[in-house]
Structure formats: C-alpha cells, structure tokens
Motif scaffolding. Structure first.
Motif, PDB file in Angstrom:
ATOM      1  N   PRO A 246      33.429  43.186  25.175  1.00 61.15           N
ATOM      2  CA  PRO A 246      34.889  43.018  25.199  1.00 61.15           C
ATOM      3  C   PRO A 246      35.521  43.474  23.887  1.00 61.15           C
ATOM      4  O   PRO A 246      35.064  43.116  22.799  1.00 61.15           O
ATOM      5  N   GLY A 247      36.548  44.316  24.003  1.00 65.34           N
ATOM      6  CA  GLY A 247      37.256  44.815  22.831  1.00 65.34           C
ATOM      7  C   GLY A 247      36.610  45.992  22.143  1.00 65.34           C
ATOM      8  O   GLY A 247      37.190  46.572  21.223  1.00 65.34           O
ATOM      9  N   LYS A 248      35.415  46.385  22.565  1.00 64.20           N
ATOM     10  CA  LYS A 248      34.694  47.500  21.938  1.00 64.20           C
ATOM     11  C   LYS A 248      34.725  48.708  22.878  1.00 64.20           C
ATOM     12  O   LYS A 248      33.748  48.997  23.579  1.00 64.20           O
TER      13      LYS A 248
ATOM     14  N   HIS B 111      37.065  35.779  43.383  1.00 63.52           N
ATOM     15  CA  HIS B 111      38.427  35.867  43.927  1.00 63.52           C
ATOM     16  C   HIS B 111      39.427  36.105  42.792  1.00 63.52           C
ATOM     17  O   HIS B 111      40.308  36.969  42.901  1.00 63.52           O
ATOM     18  N   TYR B 112      39.258  35.375  41.699  1.00 64.41           N
ATOM     19  CA  TYR B 112      40.195  35.485  40.574  1.00 64.41           C
ATOM     20  C   TYR B 112      40.163  36.882  39.959  1.00 64.41           C
ATOM     21  O   TYR B 112      41.220  37.486  39.724  1.00 64.41           O
ATOM     22  N   ILE B 113      38.983  37.413  39.688  1.00 66.77           N
ATOM     23  CA  ILE B 113      38.925  38.705  38.991  1.00 66.77           C
ATOM     24  C   ILE B 113      39.338  39.859  39.904  1.00 66.77           C
ATOM     25  O   ILE B 113      39.885  40.865  39.433  1.00 66.77           O
TER      26      ILE B 113
ATOM     27  N   GLY C  13      36.227  40.502  29.078  1.00 64.70           N
ATOM     28  CA  GLY C  13      35.940  41.931  29.144  1.00 64.70           C
ATOM     29  C   GLY C  13      36.915  42.674  30.030  1.00 64.70           C
ATOM     30  O   GLY C  13      37.433  43.735  29.661  1.00 64.70           O
ATOM     31  N   LEU C  14      37.181  42.140  31.205  1.00 66.90           N
ATOM     32  CA  LEU C  14      38.105  42.797  32.132  1.00 66.90           C
ATOM     33  C   LEU C  14      39.515  42.856  31.550  1.00 66.90           C
ATOM     34  O   LEU C  14      40.236  43.836  31.743  1.00 66.90           O
ATOM     35  N   GLN C  15      39.902  41.816  30.823  1.00 68.11           N
ATOM     36  CA  GLN C  15      41.232  41.804  30.205  1.00 68.11           C
ATOM     37  C   GLN C  15      41.344  42.891  29.141  1.00 68.11           C
ATOM     38  O   GLN C  15      42.374  43.573  29.034  1.00 68.11           O
TER      39      GLN C  15
ATOM     40  N   VAL D 212      42.544  51.333  31.164  1.00 67.48           N
ATOM     41  CA  VAL D 212      41.482  51.863  32.024  1.00 67.48           C
ATOM     42  C   VAL D 212      40.704  50.678  32.591  1.00 67.48           C
ATOM     43  O   VAL D 212      39.841  50.107  31.922  1.00 67.48           O
ATOM     44  N   SER D 213      41.013  50.297  33.819  1.00 69.20           N
ATOM     45  CA  SER D 213      40.385  49.120  34.419  1.00 69.20           C
ATOM     46  C   SER D 213      39.258  49.519  35.356  1.00 69.20           C
ATOM     47  O   SER D 213      39.426  50.411  36.194  1.00 69.20           O
TER      48      SER D 213
END
Length: 748
Positions: A514-516, A295-297, A225-227, A234-235
């Motif tokens: 995600p993607g929508k 940490h990763y995201i 989703g974040l990707q 738009v993050s």
C-alpha cells in the motif's frame, strides 16, 4: 503448414525427413507411427520395474533448446549442441536441422522435401504413457536417454511403448501447436488451449496480496492497498487474496519456543473456512468476515473478480489428519519420495522438509468432496475463482495411489469438476505445476504460472524471470495462457517487467505494498476502465532467438514476439550481465562482459510470426516500426531490419504495423496508443472506404503512419486537432473522451 515425414530407425540411426537425428540407436528401441507424420519412440526391457532409463541414440553437433525442471516446481531453458548438455528432468527438446543431415549423413533413398531457409525443426517431447511419466536426459558420452517412471514401486512394466513423441516441421511455432493438438487427441488426458474456456480476469489489471503482506494479509491491509490504488487513479479489477487467509496449524511449533527450521512447510490446513483474522470486529463496529469483506471491496473499489489462494493438497503440508472438520476426507500422513531427477538437479527446502515431517494427503476418492465443499463455501462468500498452488508436490506422493500420474490425474479431475460447478467461468490460476504430470493432465484449466516467482529482493533473478517465462511459453502456451506472475510497479526493474507483461499475452497484475506505486508505469499498461491491451498469443522468443542464451552468452539480446488484431509487436530485452542460470557455469568471455557497454541487435518485421495473416491482401510488404522508448518511426521492408542497442536490464518495444495503400496513392498504417507499452493493442479495426476509419480502445495519444498529411481527423464524428511530421510520416491525434471505444476518421 507443417511438412511431415514419419520418423524411422534405419541402419541404427533415427531418421527424420530422410536426415539422421540420432546415431547408435539400440536394438530395443522401437518407433511406432502416430498421425500427420509424427511418431512415438519406445523401448523394451528384460526386467519389470517402476523406474527405467533407456538409451535411444547419440546426439551430437546439433543446435538444441530444451526445457527442464531445475527445481521440482519450475522449468527453465537450456541451449546446447550435444546430448551431454541436456539435464535430467528435460520435458521438451527442440532441434534445429539443416537442409543437409544433422550429422552430414545422407540417406540416398529418401529425398527431403524443400524447406524454408534450408532449416527444419525436430520436436522430441517426453509425455505421459498410461501410469508412467517420461523425461529426457543426456550422458557424458552424448547418449540421449529417456527416463520412464511411475512413482509407485508396485506399478511396474517392462515396456515403454509411447513414452516419447517426435514430430518435425518448417515452422517451430506451428510444429509445437500441431504436435500438442495431435497428442491431446491421441492421449485424451489434456486439451489444447483452443478448446478451453479462458478465465475472466485475463483482460483486467489486478493486485495480488503476496509480496504486499505475505502470510500477514488482513482485511485492513487489503482495504488500505485498494484505497491507495484508487487515490492514484489506477484501480485493480481483480484481486488475488494469497496465502494467509486459511485456518492452519504447525504441529511442530510449541507456543513460546523458537521455530524449528523446516517445520513451517509442514503447516497443515485445519478448516475450509477463513481464519480469525477475517472474522474480527473492527473498532468502528463493522464486521470483517470474508463474505462482508468481499462485498465491501467490490462495492467501494470497483473490483470485478476476487480469487482466493489454496494449495492443491489443501496447504503446503496437506491437511491435519486429526481435524474434526476435515476427517471426512479421510486424510492420511504420507512422506514424500522424490524422483532421482529431482535429487539430481536442485533440491528444494520445502520438499526436503516434508520428507521429514510428512504431508496430510486427502484420499483421492474424497478429494472431489474437499474441493467442492471449499469452493461452494468460497462462492457463497462472493469469491469468483481460485489460485491453486504447490501442485507438483503430488508427484512425490504417488506410492500406494497408483503412482504420480494417477494421483495427479485424480486430483485434477476433481478440481475441474468443482470449478465447473462453483466457478463456471473457469476462473482458475494453476501454480507450481510445471511437471508433465500436471501439464498433460490439464483438460480444463486454462491459465498457469509460467515461471518461478518474481522476487523483488533478488537482483540476479530479474533477467532470468523474463527469459525463462518466454521460453517456457513455447510449450505451456499451447495448453494454457501463461501467467508471467506479479511484479512491483515501484521497483528498479518495473519498466523491464512491465514491458514484458505488456506483450506476454498474459494477465497484468502487481503486488505493490500500500502506497508504494509508480502510476507512470501502471498507466502504460492499464486503460482508464481498468482493462489492459493484452496481445493475442503467448509471448515467445523470436525464431532467431530460439537457440541462443540471452542470459549468459554475453552477446545476444532476447526478442519476444506477439500479435494484436492488426499489428505485431516485438519486445527487445538485454538480459545479459545481471544473473546466471542455475546449474550452468558462465564462460569467461561472458563474465568479462558483466554490466558492460550496450549490446546491439536487429529487429525485422519477419520477427513477428504469422504477420501476413493480419496484413491482408493490400499489404505493400512494408511495415511501420514504432519504437516505444525512443519514439522513433521507421518505414521498413518486411525482409529488412533496424538496429536496437540496449544496456543491461534495458528494453525496447517495437510496434510492427503492415502498411497498406489507400486510394491508390496514400500509404497508411495504424500504430495505436503510443504512450502504452503495447501500442498496437489499442487498434481494434481499420477500414479503407471513402475515408480511413479506425476503431480504437482507450484514451491518450493515438499514432499512425501516413505518407501524406490528412486534411482533417475526426473523433466520434467531431473534428479534432492533429499533428503530422512530414519527416517520418507520424500522425497523432489525442483521444480524450471517457468512452472505452472511439471511432477515428482520417480524411484526405
């Protein structure tokens, strides 16, 4: 300033400012003065009980708006003219009184103070009184009653001394603010929003995992989703990992057997740490425990804040009493008992199920340890805050714990203490918390969901969501920052919901799969740095909308007002013909207008309360009104209006900018970023010196009203091309740099 006059009972009538509000007041009803012209209404009974219903007069032929708990978790509004229309579980009642008496009965001995437009407002607010909680309700014979209950058969009384608060004033918004401040000081159980620390996420765009995954949320889904947001430009800057991350069990579900309906609500928490979905190793060898995921995201997607979901009782069904990990919190199985008010309105399947299967209730003496242990662990994983849900469940669990008010107060105090220690920025979102037990126990929590969930698959809920959130914000907005909930950017009502959140003074977040995504909608809400143009106050109905039904009367538009630093904003929404309020029958006339032709209404600068406070001394009294969707710009005197016509589920947003005089001969008003829903939120400052200097946020097309064409425009001291229309005075210049703040100079 609120004009005050202490309410009194005289000749069997409740009088406010010399006017009759209620007739037929029984002898057992008493009024005791509070401060600043307000008072408390109480009553005496001949018997001691944990549940009283007192009649305190007859209310007829008076416009009112009330907020009531329709279903145990949430309030909705209702308007009417007599007490018979006031539902059970009413938690706020606002009356509109004319210069004459509400009932045309005058008291010759009391001279009313002059009031604006021959109207004043009376607030009747049922509150907490020691261990008891009060609500209002009406009878078929138009008697107004108050219900006074403890929720524990062993907590009894025969006196209700301070159960109902009453106050009056000329401005309904000032009246509510003044009243909540009086009550906060007098009761000491809660705080006004002005005295709270607001959480850090409010001014940033966010994403919630709930609709995207429901309880199937996983690390891979979150990353996906974040990707997809990142690829669209738009993050989100804050993330809510909603229900689905915790270790839980359904004791009533046997492996391989079909689900027994209702038992899903009795699912209980078994550990304070994340479940196995968040502890697995990925094929690439990476570890996805909660700490490493966060940490990763944060590192890869620019997140500033990550919040985790949990229920106030741990989970929907509480905690598992036999859990080795949780037994130190002394949980006991208890069976909810709903109040007569809950049962008399709309029953909720979750609570009905829990009545059968029970809740694992943490000992109130141990709940601080529970919150502290969980929050300490989450904070150690990099979590920045929590969304605490299912809060009103506690009202059904008061027996044996001193009652519903007592157990709620203990849990909220424990939550506040843990937040202060583990999340010192007060990063807390409260949810399903609309009962007055929670509202008037809110000492530190500073944001709360303001309505039932956004429901993407329920077409008849969309207009109700906007209307109920704005009306609920009248009360909630004095105590918390109302949270309008997530919505979907890729949805047929995305513009409708996005526009409402742009002027709601609330956080802006979506729950897109995600993607929508519809990035065109998102870019009208979110600046390139991920921040939003949040208005200053809670978005609430304009004064002329307070006593109309914007969902079912078939003729009224809903107008919602707010203020920015230097501009006002009015959102106009057609909520007619696309849904019906629960517990209310639509009139035939309204049924015939479903999906009918557009409805027209008028918008005036005076729809924006307190506009004069931002207008300044050189205000001409005129305003520039910029309509976002049509792109039209009008010059309007403050007491005049423009017409707006909208079809069902259509909206318009008008930026209202006071016009000031520059150099004695130029009229000027900044509008803001005209491609953003809340255009005026981009105007930080505007100074008239040798030139007009504007401090602006964000990038895009910046608009202003000018009565003359400038000789040049400069952005950060550099000449910039501009456009000017001599027909309507619209001046535009493009803010192209990446910096968040720009200096615009207008030279004549």
């Amino acid at each position: 300033m609120t004009i005050t006059a202490v309410p009194v009972i005289k000749n069997g009538c409740l009088m406010v400012r010399g006017k009759v509000v209620l007739t037929g007041v029984p002898d057992n009803v008493v009024v005791s003065p509070a401060s600043s012209g307000s008072a408390f209404i109480g009553a005496n009974s001949t018997s001691s009980s944990s549940h009283h219903v007192f009649t305190f007069g007859v209310l007829e032929n008076c416009k009112f708006m009330c907020l009531f708990i329709a279903k145990i978790w949430w309030m909705i509004p209702r308007v009417g003219k007599s007490a018979s229309e006031i539902p059970l579980e009413t938690q706020m009642l606002l009356l509109e009184a004319e210069e004459e008496s509400v009932l045309d009965i005058l008291d010759d001995e009391a001279a009313a103070e002059p009031v604006r437009e021959n109207k004043f407002y009376v607030l009747i607010l049922p509150v907490l009184d020691g261990a008891f909680r009060t609500t209002l309700q009406g009878t078929k014979s138009n008697e107004l009653q108050f219900c006074y209950e403890s929720g524990d058969p062993d907590v009894r009384t025969s006196q209700a001394l301070e159960g109902v608060f009453i106050n009056s004033g000329d401005n309904p918004f000032e009246l509510l603010k003044d009243s909540i401040k009086i009550l906060a000081k007098h009761k000491g159980t809660f705080s006004h929003l002005d005295n709270k620390k607001k959480p850090a996420h409010l001014d940033w765009f966010g994403w919630c995992t709930w609709d995207a995954f429901y309880t199937q949320v996983s690390p891979s889904g979150i990353r996906e989703g974040l990707q997809s947001f990142k690829e669209g430009g738009v993050s989100p800057k804050f993330l809510i990992i909603d229900d689905g991350w915790q270790e839980t069990t359904n004791e009533f579900q046997k492996e391989g057997e079909p689900l027994i309906g209702g038992t899903q609500f009795a699912t209980r928490l078994t550990d304070i740490k994340e479940n196995s979905k968040f502890k697995v190793s990925e094929p690439d060898g990476s570890t996805t425990n909660l700490k490493e995921l966060i940490h990763y995201i944060k590192e890869n997607y620019g997140l500033k804040y990550v919040y985790m979901w949990h229920a106030l009782a741990g989970y929907w069904g509480g905690v598992l009493a036999s859990s080795e990990t949780l037994k130190k919190y002394n949980p006991k199985l208890a069976y909810p008992v709903q109040s007569p008010g809950n049962i008399g309105n709309i029953r909720d399947i979750a609570v009905d199920s829990l009545e059968k299967y029970g809740v694992g209730v943490i000992d109130p003496q141990k709940v601080h340890d529970f919150y502290n242990d969980m929050h300490t662990y989450l904070a150690s994983c990099g979590v920045d805050g929590v969304k605490v849900d299912v809060q009103n469940l506690l009202e059904t669990l008061g027996a044996g714990y001193g009652g519903r008010v007592s157990i709620t107060k203990q849990y909220h105090e424990a939550l506040d203490e843990s937040m202060e220690k583990n999340f010192p920025d007060n990063n807390l979102i409260c949810c399903m918390c609309h009962n007055s037990d929670s509202i008037f126990s809110s000492k530190k929590s500073a944001t709360a969901r303001a309505s039932e969930d956004f429901m993407p698959n329920e077409p008849t809920f969309q207009t109700l969501h906007i209307a109920s959130t704005s009306f609920n914000s009248l009360l909630l907005g004095e105590i918390v920052v109302p949270d309008w909930d997530m919505f979907h950017s890729d949805h047929e009502t995305a513009e409708f919901h996005g526009a409402a959140r742009a002027l709601g003074g609330c956080p802006v977040y979506v729950s897109d799969k995600p993607g929508k995504h519809d990035f065109k909608v998102l870019k009208k809400l979110v600046l390139p740095d991920g921040s939003i143009l949040r208005a200053r106050y809670a978005g609430r109905p304009t004064r002329d909308c307070l006593f109309i039904d914007p969902v079912m009367d078939g003729k009224s538009l809903l107008k919602i007002w707010n203020l920015n630093n230097l501009t006002g904003v009015v959102g106009v929404f057609n909520c007619q013909g696309a849904g019906s309020w629960p517990m209310k029958q639509a009139p035939e006339s309204a049924n015939n207008l479903k999906k009918a032709a557009s409805i027209s209404g008028r918008v005036s600068p005076l729809d924006v309360e307190f506009l004069e406070e931002i207008a300044g001394e050189t205000w001409t009294g005129d305003c520039a009104l910029y309509a976002f969707n049509t792109g039209s710009l009008s010059r309007v005197q403050k007491n005049k209006s423009v017409e707006v016509s909208l079809g069902t589920l259509e909206c318009e947003i008008l930026t209202v900018s006071p016009i000031k005089v520059f150099n004695d001969n130029i009229d000027f008003a900044p509008i803001g970023l005209i491609n953003m829903y809340n255009s005026g939120g981009a105007v930080e400052d505007c100074k008239f010196e040798d030139v007009i200097t504007i401090k602006a946020r964000g990038s895009g097309v910046f608009g202003a009203y000018s009565s003359k064409k400038p000789s040049c425009c400069k952005i950060d001291k550099k000449d910039e091309e501009f456009t000017y229309s001599s027909e309507n005075g619209l001046l535009t210049v493009n803010l192209q740099s990446d910096s968040n703040f720009k200096e615009i100079q207008i030279v004549y």
